[in-house]
Design an enzyme around this catalytic site. Structure first.
Site, PDB file in Angstrom:
ATOM      1  N   CYS A 102       0.841  -1.186   0.000  1.00 50.89           N
ATOM      2  CA  CYS A 102       0.000   0.000   0.000  1.00 50.89           C
ATOM      3  C   CYS A 102       0.884   1.248   0.000  1.00 50.89           C
ATOM      4  CB  CYS A 102      -0.918  -0.055   1.213  1.00 50.89           C
ATOM      5  SG  CYS A 102      -0.950   1.397   2.230  1.00 50.89           S
ATOM      6  N   GLU A 103       0.623   2.147  -0.920  1.00 45.58           N
ATOM      7  CA  GLU A 103       1.515   3.301  -1.068  1.00 45.58           C
ATOM      8  C   GLU A 103       1.352   4.324   0.058  1.00 45.58           C
ATOM      9  OE1 GLU A 103       0.717   4.897  -4.920  1.00 45.58           O
ATOM     10  OE2 GLU A 103      -0.933   6.159  -4.224  1.00 45.58           O
ATOM     11  N   HIS A 104       0.303   4.190   0.851  1.00 41.93           N
ATOM     12  CA  HIS A 104       0.104   5.145   1.951  1.00 41.93           C
ATOM     13  C   HIS A 104       0.885   4.775   3.201  1.00 41.93           C
ATOM     14  CE1 HIS A 104      -3.874   5.577  -0.326  1.00 41.93           C
ATOM     15  NE2 HIS A 104      -3.075   6.567  -0.676  1.00 41.93           N
ATOM     16  N   HIS A 105       1.121   3.462   3.394  1.00 44.18           N
ATOM     17  CA  HIS A 105       1.789   3.012   4.620  1.00 44.18           C
ATOM     18  C   HIS A 105       3.011   2.140   4.343  1.00 44.18           C
ATOM     19  CE1 HIS A 105      -2.456   3.766   5.846  1.00 44.18           C
ATOM     20  NE2 HIS A 105      -1.879   4.281   6.909  1.00 44.18           N
ATOM     21  N   GLN A 144      -5.313  -0.547  -4.169  1.00 43.57           N
ATOM     22  CA  GLN A 144      -5.943  -1.718  -4.791  1.00 43.57           C
ATOM     23  C   GLN A 144      -6.780  -1.345  -6.014  1.00 43.57           C
ATOM     24  OE1 GLN A 144      -7.766  -4.457  -2.009  1.00 43.57           O
ATOM     25  NE2 GLN A 144      -9.128  -5.265  -3.584  1.00 43.57           N
ATOM     26  N   HIS A 172      -5.777  -5.747   3.851  1.00 42.92           N
ATOM     27  CA  HIS A 172      -4.757  -4.697   3.957  1.00 42.92           C
ATOM     28  C   HIS A 172      -4.237  -4.653   5.388  1.00 42.92           C
ATOM     29  CE1 HIS A 172      -5.510  -2.476   0.064  1.00 42.92           C
ATOM     30  NE2 HIS A 172      -6.439  -3.400   0.086  1.00 42.92           N
ATOM     31  N   CYS A 174      -2.529  -2.493   6.751  1.00 39.97           N
ATOM     32  CA  CYS A 174      -2.656  -1.156   7.343  1.00 39.97           C
ATOM     33  C   CYS A 174      -4.051  -0.954   7.945  1.00 39.97           C
ATOM     34  CB  CYS A 174      -2.322  -0.065   6.325  1.00 39.97           C
ATOM     35  SG  CYS A 174      -3.433   0.011   4.922  1.00 39.97           S
TER      36      CYS A 174
HETATM   37 ZN   LIG Z   1      -2.459   1.679   3.754  1.00 40.07          ZN
END
Ligand SMILES: [Zn+2]
Length: 213
Positions: A102-105, A144, A172, A174
């Site tokens: 996941c590119e956010h976490h 995703q 996920h 995260c």
């Molecule tokens: Zn994430």
């Protein structure tokens, strides 16, 4: 009649994933990642020099190189029609396992991808190629929704079939181990291209075959 393949069944073995290959784009700067990991260790209050952590920055750097290997690969090259085939009925390949970040976490999300397509002009693609297509896009920093669309678009453009439907379900980390902590929560995304968009009956048929255990 639809042809259904389960990716959990052994493949013909003709093509093994090369894994971690680095061919396109900028090469990975392992030392830079190592420096960053050392800072994380210091940031959480660890002694980066203690025995158990000495090789950790290198290991983490190599892990991220592998988990982002798809950034240095061309996904389109996996979509090439098998020569000499004349199959024009729906093809479904389900349960293609994937792991992405996941590119956010920078936390993993892991799950299964199901692909349905209706060939045109007999153009079909090998099961192992579809798995490689999924892996090439999964091994990047992703969300995703984009991952699902990229797989559908590349297959639709490369094979010019009547229609393509991609369904992905993933957990996920995260979401499941931090933040809202909802273990077992599954995110489902789909991308539909071509004939599947207009034809709700065919779409429902594909979905039923994907759901069938
Ligand atoms: Zn994430």
């Amino acid at each position: 009649m639809a042809t259904i393949f389960s990716a959990t069944e052994p493949d013909d073995g003709a093509e093994q994933s090369a894994g971690g290959e680095v061919s396109k784009g900028d090469p990975v700067d392992l030392e830079k990642i190592e420096r960053g990991v050392r800072l994380i260790l210091e940031g959480v209050g660890e002694d980066a020099e203690r025995a158990g952590l000495q090789r950790t920055p290198r290991r983490v750097a190599e892990m991220y190189a592998e988990l982002t290997a798809g950034m240095r690969e061309d996904a389109a090259e996996h979509v090439q029609a098998l020569p000499g085939d004349r199959h024009d009925e729906m093809v479904i390949v389900k349960d293609i396992h994937f792991a992405s970040l996941c590119e956010h976490h920078l936390a993993p999300f892991v799950g299964k991808c199901h692909i349905a397509y209706i060939p045109k002009g007999g153009r079909i693609v090998g099961l192992s190629k579809l798995a490689r297509l999924v892996e090439t896009y999964a091994r990047r920093l992703q969300v995703q929704e984009r991952l699902t669309s990229e797989i559908a678009d590349t297959l639709f453009e490369g094979l010019t079939p009547v229609g393509v439907m991609v369904v992905m379900e993933a957990e996920h980390t995260c979401m499941t181990i931090r933040g809202v902590k909802k273990p077992g929560a599954v995110t489902i995304t789909s991308a539909i291209r071509g004939g599947f968009r207009k034809d709700s009956r065919t779409r429902a048929e594909a979905m039923a075959l994907i759901r069938e255990k």
